[in-house]
Design an enzyme around this catalytic site. Structure first.
Site, mmCIF file in Angstrom:
data_model
loop_
_atom_site.group_PDB
_atom_site.id
_atom_site.type_symbol
_atom_site.label_atom_id
_atom_site.label_comp_id
_atom_site.label_asym_id
_atom_site.label_seq_id
_atom_site.Cartn_x
_atom_site.Cartn_y
_atom_site.Cartn_z
ATOM 1 N N GLY A 50 35.380 48.512 54.888
ATOM 2 C CA GLY A 50 34.381 47.748 54.145
ATOM 3 C C GLY A 50 33.160 47.328 54.933
ATOM 4 N N GLU A 104 32.937 41.144 58.888
ATOM 5 C CA GLU A 104 33.647 41.429 57.637
ATOM 6 C C GLU A 104 32.669 41.658 56.501
ATOM 7 O OE1 GLU A 104 36.055 42.385 56.147
ATOM 8 O OE2 GLU A 104 37.909 41.282 56.431
ATOM 9 N N ASP A 105 33.072 42.494 55.551
ATOM 10 C CA ASP A 105 32.248 42.694 54.367
ATOM 11 C C ASP A 105 32.310 41.453 53.475
ATOM 12 O OD1 ASP A 105 34.938 43.117 53.789
ATOM 13 O OD2 ASP A 105 34.628 44.933 52.618
ATOM 14 N N ASP A 108 37.471 36.627 50.796
ATOM 15 C CA ASP A 108 37.868 36.296 49.423
ATOM 16 C C ASP A 108 38.963 35.220 49.516
ATOM 17 O OD1 ASP A 108 38.643 36.386 46.761
ATOM 18 O OD2 ASP A 108 39.356 38.437 46.793
ATOM 19 N N LYS A 136 33.389 34.293 48.917
ATOM 20 C CA LYS A 136 33.666 33.772 47.574
ATOM 21 C C LYS A 136 34.254 32.373 47.769
ATOM 22 C CE LYS A 136 34.965 38.285 45.541
ATOM 23 N NZ LYS A 136 36.105 39.085 45.027
ATOM 24 N N PHE A 157 34.668 40.428 40.934
ATOM 25 C CA PHE A 157 34.912 41.654 41.690
ATOM 26 C C PHE A 157 33.614 42.452 41.820
ATOM 27 C CE2 PHE A 157 36.220 46.053 42.332
ATOM 28 C CZ PHE A 157 37.000 45.885 43.471
ATOM 29 N N ILE A 158 33.294 42.824 43.045
ATOM 30 C CA ILE A 158 32.043 43.542 43.306
ATOM 31 C C ILE A 158 32.287 44.833 44.096
ATOM 32 C CG2 ILE A 158 30.567 41.473 43.266
ATOM 33 C CD1 ILE A 158 30.759 42.001 46.496
ATOM 34 N N ASP A 164 34.481 48.628 47.950
ATOM 35 C CA ASP A 164 34.986 49.683 47.074
ATOM 36 C C ASP A 164 35.823 49.184 45.908
ATOM 37 O OD1 ASP A 164 37.181 48.884 48.888
ATOM 38 O OD2 ASP A 164 38.275 50.466 47.852
ATOM 39 N N ARG A 170 31.550 52.669 47.823
ATOM 40 C CA ARG A 170 31.106 52.145 49.124
ATOM 41 C C ARG A 170 29.696 52.607 49.481
ATOM 42 N NH1 ARG A 170 35.660 49.966 51.659
ATOM 43 N NH2 ARG A 170 37.618 51.098 51.407
HETATM 44 P P1 IMP Z 1 40.954 38.510 51.439
HETATM 45 O O1 IMP Z 1 42.060 38.818 52.420
HETATM 46 O O2 IMP Z 1 41.466 38.108 50.094
HETATM 47 O O3 IMP Z 1 39.947 37.506 51.978
HETATM 48 O O4 IMP Z 1 40.208 39.850 51.124
HETATM 49 C C1 IMP Z 1 39.475 40.450 52.053
HETATM 50 C C2 IMP Z 1 39.318 41.944 51.832
HETATM 51 O O5 IMP Z 1 39.561 42.365 50.487
HETATM 52 C C3 IMP Z 1 37.877 42.256 52.108
HETATM 53 O O6 IMP Z 1 37.678 42.541 53.460
HETATM 54 C C4 IMP Z 1 37.613 43.423 51.190
HETATM 55 O O7 IMP Z 1 37.941 44.604 51.871
HETATM 56 C C5 IMP Z 1 38.542 43.206 50.017
HETATM 57 N N1 IMP Z 1 37.837 42.538 48.899
HETATM 58 C C6 IMP Z 1 37.807 41.228 48.581
HETATM 59 N N2 IMP Z 1 37.055 40.971 47.503
HETATM 60 C C7 IMP Z 1 36.546 42.166 47.117
HETATM 61 C C8 IMP Z 1 35.653 42.572 46.044
HETATM 62 O O8 IMP Z 1 35.155 41.786 45.226
HETATM 63 N N3 IMP Z 1 35.377 43.899 45.992
HETATM 64 C C9 IMP Z 1 35.887 44.813 46.863
HETATM 65 N N4 IMP Z 1 36.705 44.480 47.881
HETATM 66 C C10 IMP Z 1 37.047 43.170 48.000
HETATM 67 MG MG MG Z 2 37.271 44.304 54.354
#
Ligand code: IMP
Ligand code: MG
Length: 180
Positions: A50, A104-105, A108, A136, A157-158, A164, A170
């Protein structure tokens, strides 16, 4: 393009590239201030896949010596987090004693960031900082400090700019949101 279709889902534009680019300028400015004159080059940690587009844009704007290391973590299936983080690729270089900037991208739920911080501590990093393109805030429920955030977005969701939907999307330079 205002709308894109990936598999069974339609997305509409949310953040045009120009806006993303300006937000990255500001983050790079802060990093350049904070890491100017570091004794040891800090490590920019690319969290595959990402972060590739973000880290490429960020690097172009960084003017202190730095190293690039990568790793790959997965937690998402389709459009939601499974809550379980798997390390699909270990750290590509030794980071013992280094200051690590996690690039990080998106943050969440924060499960990935928590797991990463632990991985880096176990690997002997001196310090670690979180530098994310997107956050977020409504979904983030962890205590880990998010040091650098380019943009905050609603809990939607984006895709695009590295992010992706089942590995698709991507490649778009703008960011799109699920069109429900
Ligand atoms: P987390 O562990 O829930 O914070 O999620 C982190 C990872 O989930 C990110 O590094 C992304 O790769 C993926 N992710 C989280 N939200 C999104 C979204 O809205 N679109 C696409 N990928 C996401
Ligand atoms: Mg990621």
């Amino acid at each position: 393009m205002d709308k894109i279709t990936l598999k069974d889902k339609r997305f509409r534009i949310m953040l045009p590239y120009e806006q993303i680019s300006e937000a990255i300028d500001k983050v790079a400015e802060k990093l350049n201030k904070d890491f100017a004159g570091s004794k040891e080059p800090p490590v920019l940690l690319c969290v595959l896949n990402g972060s590739i587009m973000y880290i490429a844009e960020l690097m172009k704007r960084i003017n202190f010596d730095c190293h690039i290391v990568s790793t790959k973590l997965t937690s998402y299936e389709g459009t939601s987090s499974t809550g379980k983080v798997k390390q699909a690729l270990g750290l590509t270089a030794d980071i013992t004693g280094k200051d690590v900037i996690i690039v990080e991208d998106i943050v969440d739920t924060g499960h990935t960031i928590v797991a990463l911080k632990q991985i880096l501590a176990d690997a002997g990093a001196k310090t670690s900082y979180v530098c994310t393109l997107l956050l977020k805030p409504e979904a983030y429920k962890q205590d880990v400090k998010i040091d650098y955030v380019a943009m905050e977005i609603p809990n939607k969701f984006i895709v695009g700019f590295g992010l992706d939907y089942d590995e698709l999307g991507r490649n778009y330079k703008d960011i799109y949101v699920l069109d429900e």
